[in-house]
Design a protein around this motif. Structure first.
Motif, PDB file in Angstrom:
ATOM      1  N   VAL A 414       0.836  -1.204   0.000  1.00 37.55           N
ATOM      2  CA  VAL A 414       0.000   0.000   0.000  1.00 37.55           C
ATOM      3  C   VAL A 414       0.871   1.254   0.000  1.00 37.55           C
ATOM      4  CG1 VAL A 414      -1.598   1.365   1.416  1.00 37.55           C
ATOM      5  CG2 VAL A 414      -2.008  -1.071   1.071  1.00 37.55           C
ATOM      6  N   VAL A 415       1.936   1.243   0.779  1.00 39.10           N
ATOM      7  CA  VAL A 415       2.829   2.404   0.866  1.00 39.10           C
ATOM      8  C   VAL A 415       3.469   2.689  -0.492  1.00 39.10           C
ATOM      9  CG1 VAL A 415       5.006   3.215   1.866  1.00 39.10           C
ATOM     10  CG2 VAL A 415       3.246   2.227   3.342  1.00 39.10           C
ATOM     11  N   LYS A 416       3.947   1.655  -1.161  1.00 38.90           N
ATOM     12  CA  LYS A 416       4.559   1.845  -2.482  1.00 38.90           C
ATOM     13  C   LYS A 416       3.524   2.283  -3.515  1.00 38.90           C
ATOM     14  CE  LYS A 416       8.904   1.222  -1.929  1.00 38.90           C
ATOM     15  NZ  LYS A 416       9.807   2.401  -2.138  1.00 38.90           N
ATOM     16  N   GLN A 417       2.304   1.793  -3.371  1.00 41.25           N
ATOM     17  CA  GLN A 417       1.238   2.208  -4.290  1.00 41.25           C
ATOM     18  C   GLN A 417       0.904   3.684  -4.096  1.00 41.25           C
ATOM     19  OE1 GLN A 417      -2.144  -0.437  -4.200  1.00 41.25           O
ATOM     20  NE2 GLN A 417      -3.450   0.942  -5.366  1.00 41.25           N
ATOM     21  N   ALA A 418       1.053   4.169  -2.872  1.00 44.88           N
ATOM     22  CA  ALA A 418       0.772   5.580  -2.586  1.00 44.88           C
ATOM     23  C   ALA A 418       1.782   6.491  -3.266  1.00 44.88           C
ATOM     24  CB  ALA A 418       0.770   5.813  -1.079  1.00 44.88           C
ATOM     25  N   ASP A 419       3.062   6.118  -3.164  1.00 43.98           N
ATOM     26  CA  ASP A 419       4.132   6.912  -3.785  1.00 43.98           C
ATOM     27  C   ASP A 419       5.391   6.058  -3.763  1.00 43.98           C
ATOM     28  OD1 ASP A 419       6.430   8.870  -4.019  1.00 43.98           O
ATOM     29  OD2 ASP A 419       4.753  10.276  -4.163  1.00 43.98           O
ATOM     30  N   ALA A 420       6.018   5.891  -4.906  1.00 48.30           N
ATOM     31  CA  ALA A 420       7.191   5.019  -5.008  1.00 48.30           C
ATOM     32  C   ALA A 420       8.351   5.502  -4.154  1.00 48.30           C
ATOM     33  CB  ALA A 420       7.622   4.901  -6.474  1.00 48.30           C
ATOM     34  N   ARG A 421       8.329   6.781  -3.778  1.00 51.65           N
ATOM     35  CA  ARG A 421       9.428   7.314  -2.964  1.00 51.65           C
ATOM     36  C   ARG A 421       9.275   6.978  -1.484  1.00 51.65           C
ATOM     37  NH1 ARG A 421       8.695  13.417  -4.219  1.00 51.65           N
ATOM     38  NH2 ARG A 421       6.533  12.682  -4.078  1.00 51.65           N
ATOM     39  N   LEU A 422       8.094   6.529  -1.104  1.00 49.62           N
ATOM     40  CA  LEU A 422       7.859   6.197   0.302  1.00 49.62           C
ATOM     41  C   LEU A 422       8.311   4.785   0.615  1.00 49.62           C
ATOM     42  CD1 LEU A 422       4.250   7.604   0.933  1.00 49.62           C
ATOM     43  CD2 LEU A 422       6.417   8.642   1.617  1.00 49.62           C
ATOM     44  N   GLU A 423       8.661   4.577   1.862  1.00 54.29           N
ATOM     45  CA  GLU A 423       8.978   3.231   2.325  1.00 54.29           C
ATOM     46  C   GLU A 423       8.617   3.108   3.802  1.00 54.29           C
ATOM     47  OE1 GLU A 423      13.100   2.386   2.009  1.00 54.29           O
ATOM     48  OE2 GLU A 423      13.718   3.839   3.544  1.00 54.29           O
ATOM     49  N   VAL A 424       8.386   1.873   4.216  1.00 55.83           N
ATOM     50  CA  VAL A 424       8.147   1.597   5.637  1.00 55.83           C
ATOM     51  C   VAL A 424       9.498   1.621   6.339  1.00 55.83           C
ATOM     52  CG1 VAL A 424       7.349  -0.099   7.310  1.00 55.83           C
ATOM     53  CG2 VAL A 424       6.071   0.234   5.186  1.00 55.83           C
ATOM     54  N   LYS A 425       9.671   2.570   7.236  1.00 57.63           N
ATOM     55  CA  LYS A 425      10.937   2.711   7.953  1.00 57.63           C
ATOM     56  C   LYS A 425      11.051   1.745   9.127  1.00 57.63           C
ATOM     57  CE  LYS A 425      12.625   6.318   5.691  1.00 57.63           C
ATOM     58  NZ  LYS A 425      13.929   6.270   4.982  1.00 57.63           N
ATOM     59  N   GLY A 426       9.917   1.358   9.659  1.00 55.85           N
ATOM     60  CA  GLY A 426       9.942   0.439  10.793  1.00 55.85           C
ATOM     61  C   GLY A 426       8.544   0.156  11.288  1.00 55.85           C
ATOM     62  N   ILE A 438       3.468   1.952  12.679  1.00 52.97           N
ATOM     63  CA  ILE A 438       4.144   1.830  11.376  1.00 52.97           C
ATOM     64  C   ILE A 438       4.676   3.199  10.996  1.00 52.97           C
ATOM     65  CG2 ILE A 438       3.881   1.134   8.978  1.00 52.97           C
ATOM     66  CD1 ILE A 438       1.341  -0.445   9.890  1.00 52.97           C
ATOM     67  N   GLU A 439       5.975   3.316  10.870  1.00 55.24           N
ATOM     68  CA  GLU A 439       6.603   4.592  10.526  1.00 55.24           C
ATOM     69  C   GLU A 439       6.955   4.596   9.045  1.00 55.24           C
ATOM     70  OE1 GLU A 439      10.509   7.339  11.720  1.00 55.24           O
ATOM     71  OE2 GLU A 439      10.048   5.506  12.847  1.00 55.24           O
ATOM     72  N   ILE A 440       6.494   5.628   8.339  1.00 54.68           N
ATOM     73  CA  ILE A 440       6.673   5.732   6.894  1.00 54.68           C
ATOM     74  C   ILE A 440       7.362   7.043   6.581  1.00 54.68           C
ATOM     75  CG2 ILE A 440       5.463   5.847   4.671  1.00 54.68           C
ATOM     76  CD1 ILE A 440       3.101   4.398   6.124  1.00 54.68           C
ATOM     77  N   GLY A 441       8.335   6.987   5.664  1.00 51.25           N
ATOM     78  CA  GLY A 441       9.025   8.212   5.240  1.00 51.25           C
ATOM     79  C   GLY A 441       9.595   8.040   3.856  1.00 51.25           C
ATOM     80  N   PHE A 442      10.265   9.092   3.384  1.00 52.34           N
ATOM     81  CA  PHE A 442      10.910   9.001   2.068  1.00 52.34           C
ATOM     82  C   PHE A 442      12.142   8.119   2.143  1.00 52.34           C
ATOM     83  CE2 PHE A 442       8.889  13.324   1.557  1.00 52.34           C
ATOM     84  CZ  PHE A 442       7.993  12.931   0.569  1.00 52.34           C
ATOM     85  N   GLU A 443      12.433   7.432   1.047  1.00 57.36           N
ATOM     86  CA  GLU A 443      13.601   6.568   0.992  1.00 57.36           C
ATOM     87  C   GLU A 443      14.872   7.365   1.197  1.00 57.36           C
ATOM     88  OE1 GLU A 443      13.400   4.684  -2.803  1.00 57.36           O
ATOM     89  OE2 GLU A 443      12.034   3.107  -2.110  1.00 57.36           O
TER      90      GLU A 443
END
Length: 443
Positions: A414-426, A438-443
């Protein structure tokens, strides 16, 4: 192979540990009295005590099922429908609130006068409830509250949660087979992973079928403000559940470092947190009380945030503000953290991705999206109590909203579908919590 005696011995061991905890801390012994505490006494949240309590529950349930035998276990599940129908009837007729919160209770004849129901009908309903631990007869032909029925009257949010389950969840459950069987369209994997049908996708839910509506649950609440108010109370009660306690959110993320910069503000948590879909702001208020330099903006429906604004303690009004916002539209606020608690699980993968994607343009370097959600795991990974809760929630999301809970890989997709630059950080699941952070941020 574990024997009945082995289970009984473990139960005795756990019970002894809990008794010692209560005695050494001068805490009340659990009872069914109307004055009993609403939760098992563990004010310091001692993990050893909680582990023993959960183990006691699991072992007693296992021992009970073994002693019942397979056929009787099936019968017990089948009879549980009577518990729900009885409680729904009592709730609809406002009977619990007519029974005084006193040890002696009320005579059936007096209750009959108040309700205009025959005493025999009242006995039929309330004596069945007593077998489930709700109500009891302290003396012949008198009915009184137990601790469990009393808490439904005293605890407004828990009462809202119970009523929501009886009046919205229960009817939806009776239509689930029709949805799964294809009579009204079933949620398939492709629907879950698609572009998202928004509120239209919810129109195929068991809830929509039960209530004869073409749209979904959220629109239904918008048209029924009393039910919407009750649902908000129910969600507050979810936060009061031990496994969903707000303290896990308070302690499970480094809020004190949010917005840290150079110089005076470094490490002092002076940042801005947007509480997306934050209802009446009870989570933001809790965080604001713990982190006095953070500022919060609570976003939700206009009437919901207005209600939250009116209830906010004066001491927090300079740091907690409210904004009407639809999270399916672009996020208007640039912030350090975007907090979404129990939001994305309400929507299909495509819609959840849209919600997160609408935040991305407002994010700055270092911004984080923080989701507070159940992360499902394979059978046997967690204890029986937590697993049953997790599976119950999973089915409930399906029947009410045409969606499901997600595992780690699902959230990453879901995170990658939202924006390819995002990733699950932890992903952090605090000890004792049923939610993960769930922590999400830019790669």
């Amino acid at each position: 192979m574990t024997t009945l005696s082995d289970l009984a011995a473990r139960i005795t061991l756990h019970a002894k540990l809990l008794d010692e905890h209560l005695q050494s801390n001068n805490l009340p012994t659990p009872s069914f009295s109307i004055d009993a505490p609403p939760d098992f006494p563990n004010p310091d949240k001692d993990p050893r005590v909680e582990a023993a309590r959960v183990a006691l529950i699991e072992d007693t349930q296992t021992l009970r099922n073994l002693a019942l035998g397979p056929g009787q276990v099936v019968r017990q599940v089948g009879w549980s429908i009577i518990d729900l129908s009885t409680q729904h009837t009592l709730l609809t007729l406002h009977i619990p609130s007519l029974i005084p919160l006193t040890p002696t209770g009320i005579p059936y004849t007096t209750l009959s006068t108040l309700t205009h129901l025959p005493p025999q009908t009242l006995k039929l309903l309330l004596r069945q409830s007593a077998t489930a631990g709700l109500f009891h007869e302290p003396s012949p032909n008198h009915i009184a509250h137990t601790a469990s029925s009393a808490v439904l009257v005293r605890d407004g949010p828990l009462g809202d949660w119970f009523a929501h389950h009886l009046e919205e969840v229960f009817p939806a459950a009776l239509k689930l087979a029709m949805v799964v069987g294809g009579s009204k369209g079933v949620v398939t994997e492709s629907k879950m992973e698609g572009e998202g049908g928004g509120k239209k996708g919810m129109g195929n839910s068991a809830f929509s079928l039960a209530f004869g509506i073409e749209d979904g649950f959220w629109d239904f609440l918008e048209r029924n403000p009393d039910r919407q108010r009750r649902f908000l109370g129910a969600m507050e009660a979810v936060g009061g559940d031990g496994g969903h306690s707000l303290r896990f959110v308070v302690e499970g993320f480094q809020w004190g470092s949010v917005g840290e910069g150079e110089g005076e503000g470094k490490g002092e948590g002076k940042g801005v947190v947007v509480d997306v879909g934050g209802s009446a702001g009870f989570l933001s208020a809790t965080l604001a009380q713990t982190y006095p330099k953070l500022h919060f903006i609570v976003q939700d429906y206009a009437h919901t945030v207005e209600s939250g604004r009116s209830q906010l303690p004066p001491s927090l009004q300079d740091r907690v503000s409210f904004m009407a916002h639809d999270f399916f539209t672009p996020q208007p606020v640039s912030a350090d953290v975007y907090l979404l608690r129990h939001v994305c699980h309400n929507w299909s993968d495509g819609d959840a991705a849209r919600i997160l994607g609408n935040i991305v343009p407002a994010m700055k370097e270092g911004s984080r999206i923080v989701l507070v959600e159940v992360v499902v795991v394979e059978p046997g990974v967690v204890g029986g109590v937590q697993e049953r809760y997790m599976r119950n929630v999973d089915v409930n999301m399906f029947q009410m909203l045409n969606t499901q809970e997600r595992g780690v890989e699902d959230w990453e997709r879901v995170v990658k579908q939202a924006d390819a630059r995002l990733e699950v950080k932890g992903i952090n699941q605090p000890e004792g919590s049923w939610d993960s952070i769930i922590e999400i941020g830019f790669e």
